[in-house]
Design an enzyme around this catalytic site. Structure first.
Site, PDB file in Angstrom:
ATOM      1  N   LYS A  19     -25.637  46.398 -27.505  1.00 26.66           N
ATOM      2  CA  LYS A  19     -26.811  45.967 -27.634  1.00 26.66           C
ATOM      3  C   LYS A  19     -27.551  45.289 -26.474  1.00 26.66           C
ATOM      4  CE  LYS A  19     -28.110  47.609 -31.848  1.00 26.66           C
ATOM      5  NZ  LYS A  19     -29.267  48.659 -32.000  1.00 26.66           N
TER       6      LYS A  19
ATOM      7  N   TYR B  18     -20.867  45.522 -31.280  1.00 27.42           N
ATOM      8  CA  TYR B  18     -22.224  45.700 -31.407  1.00 27.42           C
ATOM      9  C   TYR B  18     -23.273  44.856 -30.517  1.00 27.42           C
ATOM     10  CZ  TYR B  18     -26.583  45.539 -34.830  1.00 27.42           C
ATOM     11  OH  TYR B  18     -27.754  45.653 -35.320  1.00 27.42           O
TER      12      TYR B  18
ATOM     13  N   ARG C  57     -29.857  32.466 -42.369  1.00 24.70           N
ATOM     14  CA  ARG C  57     -30.473  33.731 -41.803  1.00 24.70           C
ATOM     15  C   ARG C  57     -32.050  33.679 -42.421  1.00 24.70           C
ATOM     16  NH1 ARG C  57     -26.068  33.973 -40.074  1.00 24.70           N
ATOM     17  NH2 ARG C  57     -24.554  35.528 -39.698  1.00 24.70           N
TER      18      ARG C  57
ATOM     19  N   PHE D 151     -25.498  41.082 -52.710  1.00 21.15           N
ATOM     20  CA  PHE D 151     -25.859  39.986 -53.540  1.00 21.15           C
ATOM     21  C   PHE D 151     -26.681  40.596 -54.803  1.00 21.15           C
ATOM     22  CE2 PHE D 151     -25.453  35.782 -51.032  1.00 21.15           C
ATOM     23  CZ  PHE D 151     -24.337  36.093 -50.637  1.00 21.15           C
TER      24      PHE D 151
HETATM   25  P1  NAD Z   1     -28.664  51.972 -40.715  1.00 21.79           P
HETATM   26  O1  NAD Z   1     -27.035  51.774 -40.487  1.00 21.79           O
HETATM   27  O2  NAD Z   1     -29.176  52.079 -42.127  1.00 21.79           O
HETATM   28  O3  NAD Z   1     -29.171  52.879 -39.936  1.00 21.79           O
HETATM   29  C1  NAD Z   1     -28.519  53.638 -38.776  1.00 21.79           C
HETATM   30  C2  NAD Z   1     -28.960  54.691 -38.533  1.00 21.79           C
HETATM   31  O4  NAD Z   1     -28.301  55.164 -37.263  1.00 21.79           O
HETATM   32  C3  NAD Z   1     -28.054  55.813 -39.590  1.00 21.79           C
HETATM   33  O5  NAD Z   1     -28.847  56.710 -40.039  1.00 21.79           O
HETATM   34  C4  NAD Z   1     -26.994  56.503 -38.875  1.00 21.79           C
HETATM   35  O6  NAD Z   1     -26.385  57.525 -39.450  1.00 21.79           O
HETATM   36  C5  NAD Z   1     -27.528  56.386 -37.375  1.00 21.79           C
HETATM   37  N1  NAD Z   1     -26.515  56.570 -36.510  1.00 21.79           N
HETATM   38  C6  NAD Z   1     -25.289  55.642 -36.165  1.00 21.79           C
HETATM   39  N2  NAD Z   1     -24.875  55.933 -34.995  1.00 21.79           N
HETATM   40  C7  NAD Z   1     -25.401  56.974 -34.757  1.00 21.79           C
HETATM   41  C8  NAD Z   1     -25.182  57.880 -33.285  1.00 21.79           C
HETATM   42  N3  NAD Z   1     -24.242  57.826 -32.572  1.00 21.79           N
HETATM   43  N4  NAD Z   1     -25.891  59.184 -33.267  1.00 21.79           N
HETATM   44  C9  NAD Z   1     -27.019  59.413 -34.332  1.00 21.79           C
HETATM   45  N5  NAD Z   1     -27.092  58.632 -35.289  1.00 21.79           N
HETATM   46  C10 NAD Z   1     -26.582  57.579 -35.526  1.00 21.79           C
HETATM   47  O7  NAD Z   1     -29.148  50.736 -40.036  1.00 21.79           O
HETATM   48  P2  NAD Z   1     -30.590  49.799 -40.117  1.00 21.79           P
HETATM   49  O8  NAD Z   1     -30.653  48.647 -40.754  1.00 21.79           O
HETATM   50  O9  NAD Z   1     -31.719  51.030 -40.431  1.00 21.79           O
HETATM   51  O10 NAD Z   1     -30.962  49.727 -38.434  1.00 21.79           O
HETATM   52  C11 NAD Z   1     -31.720  50.418 -37.633  1.00 21.79           C
HETATM   53  C12 NAD Z   1     -31.538  49.818 -36.239  1.00 21.79           C
HETATM   54  O11 NAD Z   1     -31.990  48.601 -36.116  1.00 21.79           O
HETATM   55  C13 NAD Z   1     -30.020  49.850 -35.754  1.00 21.79           C
HETATM   56  O12 NAD Z   1     -30.148  50.244 -34.492  1.00 21.79           O
HETATM   57  C14 NAD Z   1     -29.887  48.478 -36.179  1.00 21.79           C
HETATM   58  O13 NAD Z   1     -29.037  47.807 -34.873  1.00 21.79           O
HETATM   59  C15 NAD Z   1     -31.239  47.693 -35.630  1.00 21.79           C
HETATM   60  N6  NAD Z   1     -31.248  46.393 -36.177  1.00 21.79           N
HETATM   61  C16 NAD Z   1     -31.293  46.360 -37.785  1.00 21.79           C
HETATM   62  C17 NAD Z   1     -31.566  45.318 -38.446  1.00 21.79           C
HETATM   63  C18 NAD Z   1     -31.503  45.003 -39.778  1.00 21.79           C
HETATM   64  O14 NAD Z   1     -31.446  44.106 -40.400  1.00 21.79           O
HETATM   65  N7  NAD Z   1     -31.910  46.247 -40.587  1.00 21.79           N
HETATM   66  C19 NAD Z   1     -31.287  43.952 -37.670  1.00 21.79           C
HETATM   67  C20 NAD Z   1     -31.160  43.931 -36.181  1.00 21.79           C
HETATM   68  C21 NAD Z   1     -31.105  45.353 -35.537  1.00 21.79           C
HETATM   69  N1  UDP Z   2     -22.373  37.302 -46.033  1.00 24.80           N
HETATM   70  C1  UDP Z   2     -21.782  36.919 -47.325  1.00 24.80           C
HETATM   71  N2  UDP Z   2     -21.428  37.554 -48.343  1.00 24.80           N
HETATM   72  C2  UDP Z   2     -21.661  38.980 -48.274  1.00 24.80           C
HETATM   73  C3  UDP Z   2     -22.142  39.264 -47.115  1.00 24.80           C
HETATM   74  C4  UDP Z   2     -22.491  38.812 -45.983  1.00 24.80           C
HETATM   75  O1  UDP Z   2     -21.697  35.440 -47.302  1.00 24.80           O
HETATM   76  O2  UDP Z   2     -21.297  39.833 -49.124  1.00 24.80           O
HETATM   77  C5  UDP Z   2     -22.974  36.433 -45.068  1.00 24.80           C
HETATM   78  C6  UDP Z   2     -22.396  36.710 -43.802  1.00 24.80           C
HETATM   79  O3  UDP Z   2     -21.031  36.256 -43.536  1.00 24.80           O
HETATM   80  C7  UDP Z   2     -23.483  36.319 -42.792  1.00 24.80           C
HETATM   81  C8  UDP Z   2     -24.654  36.487 -43.784  1.00 24.80           C
HETATM   82  O4  UDP Z   2     -24.315  36.625 -45.092  1.00 24.80           O
HETATM   83  O5  UDP Z   2     -23.338  34.956 -42.786  1.00 24.80           O
HETATM   84  C9  UDP Z   2     -25.432  37.737 -43.131  1.00 24.80           C
HETATM   85  O6  UDP Z   2     -24.512  38.924 -43.090  1.00 24.80           O
HETATM   86  P1  UDP Z   2     -25.070  40.433 -42.864  1.00 24.80           P
HETATM   87  O7  UDP Z   2     -23.744  41.151 -42.770  1.00 24.80           O
HETATM   88  O8  UDP Z   2     -26.000  40.744 -43.721  1.00 24.80           O
HETATM   89  O9  UDP Z   2     -25.731  40.150 -41.405  1.00 24.80           O
HETATM   90  P2  UDP Z   2     -25.421  39.451 -40.072  1.00 24.80           P
HETATM   91  O10 UDP Z   2     -24.085  38.722 -40.105  1.00 24.80           O
HETATM   92  O11 UDP Z   2     -25.256  40.590 -39.182  1.00 24.80           O
HETATM   93  O12 UDP Z   2     -26.564  38.567 -40.001  1.00 24.80           O
END
Ligand code: NAD
Ligand code: UDP
Length: 330
Positions: free
Chosen positions: A157, A153, A219, A199
């Site tokens: 990215k 990931y 976070r 949670f």
């Molecule tokens: P999500 O998993 O809910 O949504 C991702 C979407 O992309 C899904 O609908 C999935 O089916 C689609 N997808 C995945 N791989 C694909 C592919 N190869 N071709 C076509 N579609 C594909 O995630 P989200 O939380 O909605 O995140 C959206 C974007 O924002 C992602 O790119 C994620 O990396 C980025 N992002 C999100 C967060 C967050 O906290 N939500 C934080 C940082 C970055």
């Molecule tokens: N985490 C946790 N319990 C859970 C899921 C996640 O303690 O059931 C922790 C995880 O280890 C991380 C933080 O919560 O430290 C955020 O996790 P998340 O998967 O939401 O996002 P990311 O690690 O990508 O920020």
């Protein structure tokens, strides 16, 4: 088509059936754009698009962005949100996750170039890895392990950011890079494995709250409406704004704090249980939002308490719809 003499934009949202994508598609439609959602439904759900399905200005195309995409339509803007965002989800098939970020970016950048469209990449705070500095400012290059469980990931990215940068330089494409910090809200899949959804669902069901490690890792949690507003503001910036911009909320909470806040909001007596911290789990995350404020005139409006109040009822309704009785859901 036109509204009051203005041309209607056509916006492609890759990953539009996901959590953030569903909200973005709805906002774009509400603002009068025609929307084409491209998604392989790997972690996304058609339910996130239910309100738009059947509208003449909305089209869903099931497609995996690792394969090239040709479309006859005019396209003005492309948002690339396609990529599973939850660690358990992106780690199921790490090679495909990396392909999604790299080949997907190449395919969509090629489309943007062919159509003369501007294009925005949903990048991530994971660019900073386990950061040596806090808050994280965009000029920090990060501390990422290239060969760990999160690497598919994080490195995908990072490579996508490089491709966006280079398509801007080499081909003159108008590119935008949003570095998104942990975002939550209604529409997250209850089983997607991220901390806020875990949670809330655990507390509602009276199941143990699973804290990984001792819960001292931090976070910063952004409500989804704020994020969508920031993404749309970034898309609208002049061509020159091609550098990465952090989008998130700078309120910083330990994971143990989050557990206590969720339990109190729900009135749940679920016990807290601790298990091993996953490899390379970042110890701290908090965005420096100076650039977002100066360039986008944007600040998050919704604090964690208000955001949870807007999110918990949605999860409660999901659990009831899944057959849990209202009495079994706290
Ligand atoms: P999500 O998993 O809910 O949504 C991702 C979407 O992309 C899904 O609908 C999935 O089916 C689609 N997808 C995945 N791989 C694909 C592919 N190869 N071709 C076509 N579609 C594909 O995630 P989200 O939380 O909605 O995140 C959206 C974007 O924002 C992602 O790119 C994620 O990396 C980025 N992002 C999100 C967060 C967050 O906290 N939500 C934080 C940082 C970055
Ligand atoms: N985490 C946790 N319990 C859970 C899921 C996640 O303690 O059931 C922790 C995880 O280890 C991380 C933080 O919560 O430290 C955020 O996790 P998340 O998967 O939401 O996002 P990311 O690690 O990508 O920020």
């Amino acid at each position: 088509m036109s509204i009051r003499g203005q041309a209607v934009k056509t916006v492609l949202v890759a990953g539009g059936a996901g959590f953030v994508g569903g909200h973005l598609c709805s906002r774009l439609r509400a603002d009068g754009a025609d929307v084409i959602c491209v998604d392989n439904l790997q972690t996304g759900h058609r339910a996130n698009l239910a309100a738009l399905t059947g509208q003449s200005g909305f089209r869903f195309i099931r497609h995996d962005i690792t394969a090239p995409l040709t479309l006859p339509a005019r396209i003005d803007e492309i948002y690339n949100l396609a990529c599973p965002a939850s660690p358990p989800m992106y780690q199921i098939n790490p090679i495909h996750t990396l392909k999604t970020s790299v080949l997907g970016a190449l395919n969509l950048l090629g489309l943007a170039k062919a159509k003369g469209a501007r294009i925005l990449q949903a990048s991530t705070s994971e660019i900073y890895g386990d950061p040596a500095f806090s808050p994280q400012v965009e000029s920090y290059h990060g501390n990422v392990n290239p060969v760990g469980p999160r690497s598919c990931y994080d490195e995908g990215k990072r490579a996508a950011e490089t491709l966006f940068h280079d398509y801007g330089i080499q081909h003159g494409v108008t590119t935008k890079i949003a570095r998104i910090f942990n975002t939550y809200g209604p529409g997250m899949a209850p089983d997607d494995g991220r901390v806020v959804s875990n949670f809330i669902v655990q507390a509602l069901r009276g199941h143990p709250i699973t804290i990984y490690g001792n819960g001292s890792q931090t976070r910063s949690f952004c409500f989804v409406d704020d994020l969508v507003d920031g993404l749309m503001r970034l898309m609208a910036t002049p061509h020159e704004v091609s550098y990465p911009v952090n989008l998130g909320n700078d309120g910083e909470f330990t994971i143990a704090d989050l557990a206590r806040i969720v339990l109190a909001k729900i009135g749940s007596s679920s016990p807290l249980i601790h298990s091993a911290i996953p490899a390379d789990d970042p110890r701290q995350r908090r965005p420096d939002l100076t650039l977002a404020r100066d360039v986008l005139d944007w600040r998050p409006q919704v604090g964690l308490g208000d955001g949870l109040d807007r999110t918990i009822p949605w999860f409660r309704a999901q659990l009831v719809a899944q057959g849990h009785t209202a009495e079994a859901v706290a």
